[in-house]
Design a protein around this motif. Structure first.
Motif, mmCIF file in Angstrom:
data_model
loop_
_atom_site.group_PDB
_atom_site.id
_atom_site.type_symbol
_atom_site.label_atom_id
_atom_site.label_comp_id
_atom_site.label_asym_id
_atom_site.label_seq_id
_atom_site.Cartn_x
_atom_site.Cartn_y
_atom_site.Cartn_z
ATOM 1 N N GLN A 348 -50.880 95.154 20.805
ATOM 2 C CA GLN A 348 -50.805 95.377 19.365
ATOM 3 C C GLN A 348 -51.690 94.401 18.604
ATOM 4 O O GLN A 348 -52.333 94.763 17.630
ATOM 5 N N ALA A 351 -55.179 95.702 18.943
ATOM 6 C CA ALA A 351 -55.386 96.911 18.148
ATOM 7 C C ALA A 351 -55.477 96.569 16.658
ATOM 8 O O ALA A 351 -56.402 97.007 15.965
ATOM 9 N N GLN A 352 -54.549 95.747 16.174
ATOM 10 C CA GLN A 352 -54.578 95.387 14.756
ATOM 11 C C GLN A 352 -55.870 94.670 14.407
ATOM 12 O O GLN A 352 -56.449 94.862 13.335
ATOM 13 N N ILE A 354 -58.802 95.024 15.840
ATOM 14 C CA ILE A 354 -59.923 95.967 15.786
ATOM 15 C C ILE A 354 -59.806 96.885 14.571
ATOM 16 O O ILE A 354 -60.795 97.190 13.919
ATOM 17 N N TYR A 355 -58.586 97.311 14.238
ATOM 18 C CA TYR A 355 -58.435 98.188 13.065
ATOM 19 C C TYR A 355 -58.998 97.512 11.813
ATOM 20 O O TYR A 355 -59.596 98.155 10.959
ATOM 21 N N GLN A 358 -62.817 97.830 11.094
ATOM 22 C CA GLN A 358 -63.437 99.139 10.877
ATOM 23 C C GLN A 358 -64.276 99.173 9.614
ATOM 24 O O GLN A 358 -65.098 100.042 9.435
ATOM 25 N N VAL B 43 -62.099 103.425 17.688
ATOM 26 C CA VAL B 43 -60.799 103.719 17.100
ATOM 27 C C VAL B 43 -60.774 105.198 16.723
ATOM 28 O O VAL B 43 -61.766 105.718 16.227
ATOM 29 N N ALA B 93 -50.629 101.921 19.244
ATOM 30 C CA ALA B 93 -50.754 102.992 18.251
ATOM 31 C C ALA B 93 -49.897 102.686 17.031
ATOM 32 O O ALA B 93 -48.832 102.083 17.129
ATOM 33 N N GLN B 94 -50.390 103.138 15.919
ATOM 34 C CA GLN B 94 -49.688 102.942 14.665
ATOM 35 C C GLN B 94 -49.310 104.317 14.143
ATOM 36 O O GLN B 94 -50.191 105.152 13.943
ATOM 37 N N THR B 109 -53.043 106.107 14.397
ATOM 38 C CA THR B 109 -54.311 105.421 14.602
ATOM 39 C C THR B 109 -54.202 104.690 15.938
ATOM 40 O O THR B 109 -53.188 104.050 16.216
ATOM 41 N N VAL B 110 -55.259 104.813 16.734
ATOM 42 C CA VAL B 110 -55.149 104.316 18.098
ATOM 43 C C VAL B 110 -56.533 103.919 18.613
ATOM 44 O O VAL B 110 -57.549 104.462 18.158
#
Lengths: 435, 453
Positions: A348, A351-352, A354-355, A358, B43, B93-94, B109-110
């Motif tokens: 997580q 992922a956070q 990288i998000y 964006q 993403v 994943a969110q 979102t993944v």
């Protein structure tokens, strides 16, 4: 994942960071001034944030308000102030980069000649309304400042809220702006990040054209307060216009990027972030004793604090919530997390991370992150190492961090209860004096 | 090099904007599968749009659509709610669910490498939710507690009451949460029935933006959603008669330092041919920082932290509304100024060419930044699916807005803004503002209670 960038420091001390990303025909211009409410003194609080407002009211060579030409060029723009830094950003179409640099450099170099008493009065009224809207007229809105005031002693720079005390905002004088500007708003105390559809050499040439002629200011001495020490449990209560009582627990913790910061970040997730968290499972899902629960390692430049908050369901008590929270904290401190929890936390975190990358602009996008690493660590390329901090967390290191920083009774306990219902507060609480 | 600070640099021509291609197919069960290639970062964003929302709540069961959406991730097959979220967390994943009047939107979102399991989990959630009695009881209880807490949030109180004032019993007359009374009357069978009859593939669209081919997306969707079936019910029927609410309304909030205001009326649907002109008109009136109302109330008077207006375009005519929170002592003056600004746009203070060009430029010159991320692109595509917009809608947007003239703005302001029909709602300190309100000539305020919506 790495973000390629180049760093250039102008003769006047301005750091310039440039990152090329040609995917979308836009550019983010992001400036950090290394000044926030931590640079204020008691009796003169709220100044850094108030000043941020004045930065949008026009400068010497374009004295008609900052938004008009930039919105007219298709820009999205904003600014924000916290305890540690003040940032300003525009996301502009590629062809408006020069306009954005013109505007940013003009207010960096030439704000004061355009500052009038009328603007000062107007923006003070706006800030007082921002304070009413976001704090005074919002349920639980004063809790954050009550926690800070209790976690940090009166002379610690995190003691007061960034929005400022009402009396200080009223007492602020326009003359003080001049000194504040001269001290903190100059190239040597700023970092400019440009990210997006640019050629590095062309962008740097434009930066030089607009910023090189600005005079460097005095160097700003770092603020280095001692780490505060809490002795025992400080119990406070606020009567507010709310239906349900809420409990806040706070502990002093390490600073951003410090040792154990990542551990506590993941620990907060394991305890109370989302439906998979231990406290959600127990308090909301199984016991139905709380309507919500949250936790965070609030890490900042000079120090951090771990906060856990939960709202009692009707008929349930804050004492019951407190008992379960302490149980779960102690269990994490003694047994540590499961391997599954650690693995989920790492995925997580990645992922956070990288998000957020964006986007080139805005709060938390690539340009903002380059400035954060540059200003706080003097290393704009810290991306991979930042993520590595989370990869290096082990069950044992997380357990030990929770034991050291959270699993003890030296904390602040705040009850926010409906007006007239102090009986719902934790026993032995005294009224918080924030307003 | 010397710097010319006597004038601002003039940006060059804006490069033309092209929306990326949308590839489309339809599964045998009716589910539309649309994908957009977006490769800048690994993403992917997956959105499932079902064109059923709070407006589909049966009368007396307001809140059912939202509660059903909330129940979807509370368990599926052998998995409990907690286990579903553990599975999502394992792939980073969110999941978000978002319900509006016209639609229910689930977003995942993944990281691209986990697209497969993420879509599979999404299908479990949407197609095969457990909808168990015990989860229903817990979720409903949480929503009732949320409603209770919202009584103290001035903006939420205002939003809920304002929709009721404007729309009465019309499907848009309630917010997705429903009311304490309606939620209390719901049963788990209501949820099961709503899910079976409304969450169906026939009127749903799966949208994927990311670094993946359409063939892969289609195959993935076909596997995951193969056993989803059901026909969609007809669209929501508009109610012929809307209420005529009092001009001035107040929900007392004793001692409040600010008044939360809503001023507006029912306006126009998303499919209006005047959409672009209305968007441009709103930029001048209250749609951006340098709009008339924000400059007046914030930058000139200092009454507020910010004011804005919007046309809330929906499938049926949505509300036009001004929303602002002003210091208590300025309540009446802020209402008068606001109504004058709205009225002024129709003639007393006609739109100038310069104002219009700033508003148009703000919409068009930076248009590309609205489509930087996979999520922004997927969200844009949901607009096409939700409102049946033409395929070239985004490519044509800039030209259509740039074609809006001052005459067009004046015409739509006259046609769609009705100062004499504006309804004003105050959530604020009645005792402190009541005397000033008399001077507004809007009649005696109707006094409402916060918990009657």
């Amino acid at each position: 994942m790495n973000i390629t960038y180049s760093k250039h420091t102008l003769a006047n001390g301005l750091d310039v960071l440039i990152h090329e990303d040609r995917a979308c025909p836009i550019v983010s211009v992001n400036i950090w001034y290394h000044v926030g409410s931590k640079n204020e003194v008691p009796g003169r609080t709220g100044f850094a944030h108030f000043f941020e407002h004045l930065m949008f009211e026009g400068s010497e060579h374009y004295d008609k308000g900052y938004f008009q030409p930039l919105q007219g060029a298709g820009a999205l723009l904003n600014g924000s102030t916290n305890a540690d830094r003040t940032n300003y950003w525009e996301v502009v179409p590629t062809n408006a980069l020069e306009l954005a640099l013109w505007m940013e450099s003009d207010r960096m170099g030439y704000l004061l000649p355009a500052l009038t008493a009328a603007k000062f009065q107007n923006q003070r009224d706006v800030v007082l309304n921002e304070r009413r809207q976001n704090y005074e007229n919002r349920p639980y809105g004063l809790a954050g400042m009550a926690m800070l005031a209790a976690l940090y002693p009166p002379d610690h720079p995190y003691h007061w809220p960034t929005i400022g005390q009402i009396a200080d905002l009223h007492a602020a004088q326009v003359e003080e702006v001049r000194e504040f500007f001269a001290t903190y708003y100059h190239p040597a105390n700023a970092s400019l990040a440009i990210a997006g559809d640019v050629d590095t050499e062309e962008a740097l040439a434009l930066v030089r054209r607009y910023f090189e002629g600005l005079a460097p200011g005095p160097s700003v001495a770092p603020v280095r307060p001692p780490m505060p020490v809490l002795n025992g449990d400080t119990r406070l209560i606020i009567e507010d216009r709310v239906e349900l009582p809420r409990l806040y627990l706070g502990w002093i913790s390490p600073a951003m990027f410090g040792e154990d910061d990542a551990e506590l970040d993941l620990a907060a997730d394991i305890l109370a972030n989302g439906k998979t968290s231990r406290l959600y499972k127990r308090l909301v899902y199984d016991m139905r004793a709380a309507t919500d629960v949250s936790a965070a390692q609030n890490s900042r430049e000079l120090g951090g604090f771990v906060q856990i908050a939960a709202t009692a369901a009707p008929g349930r008590t804050l004492a019951e919530l407190e008992r379960v929270i302490v149980e779960e904290v102690n269990r994490l401190a003694s047994d540590g997390p499961t391997e599954d929890e650690i693995e989920r936390g790492r995925v997580q975190a990645e992922a956070q991370f990288i998000y957020r990358l964006q986007t080139v602009g805005g709060f938390g996008g690539k340009s903002d992150q380059l400035n954060a690493y540059n200003v706080f660590l003097d290393d704009p390329g810290y991306f991979d190492r930042d993520l590595d901090r989370y990869h290096h967390v082990t069950a044992e290191s997380l357990r030990a961090a929770v034991q050291r920083y959270v699993a003890h009774g030296n904390r602040v306990t705040l009850s926010v209860v409906p007006k007239g219902k102090t009986i719902y507060g934790m026993p032995g609480s005294v009224p918080s004096l924030v307003s | 090099m010397t710097v010319d600070r006597s004038r601002l640099p003039v940006p060059g021509k804006t490069p033309p904007f092209h929306f990326p291609a949308i590839e489309r197919s339809t599964l045998p069960n009716g589910l539309r599968v649309w994908s957009v290639r977006h490769v800048s970062i690994p993403v992917a964003t997956v959105m499932l749009l079902v064109r059923r929302g709070a407006a589909n709540d049966p009368v007396g069961k307001e809140g059912l659509a939202a509660l059903t959406a909330d129940m979807l991730d509370e368990g599926t097959g052998a998995l409990s709610a907690i286990q579903i979220h553990e599975a999502l967390a394992r792939v980073g994943a969110q999941l978000d669910s978002d319900i509006g009047p016209d639609a229910t939107l689930l977003t995942v979102t993944v990281l691209s490498r986990f697209l497969d399991p993420a879509v599979s989990l999404l299908s479990d959630i949407v197609v095969r939710p457990s909808l168990r009695e015990e989860d229903f009881a817990r979720v409903r209880q949480l929503r009732l507690h949320r409603l209770m807490q919202l009584r103290d949030v001035p903006g939420a109180v205002a939003d809920r009451a304002f929709m009721r004032l404007l729309y009465g019993t019309h499907p848009y007359g309630h917010t997705p949460l429903g009311s304490e009374t309606s939620l209390a009357s719901l049963t788990v069978d209501d949820v099961r029935t709503y899910h079976a009859s409304n969450i169906t593939p026939e009127d749903a669209t799966l949208i994927v933006a990311g670094d993946c081919s359409h063939a892969d997306v289609e195959a993935l969707a076909a596997r995951a959603f193969a056993d989803w079936n059901g026909a969609a019910p007809g669209p929501v029927a508009p109610v012929a008669d809307l209420p005529s609410p009092p001009r001035l309304n107040i929900i007392p909030r004793q001692g409040a330092p600010q008044s939360e205001l809503r001023i507006g009326h029912v306006s126009v649907a998303r499919n209006t041919p005047d959409y672009h002109a209305l968007v441009a008109a709103n930029m001048v009136l209250g749609g951006q920082f340098v709009s008339r109302i924000n400059l007046n109330l914030r930058e000139h008077k200092g009454f507020t932290y910010g004011a804005r207006t919007s046309f809330d375009f929906r499938r049926l005519p949505g509300p036009f509304a001004l929303q602002v929170s002003v210091q208590t002592g300025a309540t009446a003056e802020a209402i008068r100024e606001s109504i004058d600004e709205i009225a002024g746009l129709r003639g007393v203070r006609p739109v100038s060419a310069e104002e219009l060009s700033t508003g148009v430029a703000a919409l068009t010159r930076g248009y590309a930044r609205n489509f930087e991320t996979a999520e922004q692109i997927a969200r844009a595509v949901t607009q096409l699916a939700l409102y049946d917009l033409p395929e070239r809608y985004f490519d044509e947007f800039v030209d259509r807005v740039e074609a809006v003239s001052v005459t067009d703005v004046m015409r739509v302001a006259y046609e769609y803004l009705h100062p004499d029909r504006l309804t004003t709602l105050i959530v604020g300190d009645y005792a402190a503002v009541s005397r000033d309100l008399n001077a507004l000539n809007l009649g005696a305020p109707a006094v409402l209670a916060a918990d009657t919506f």
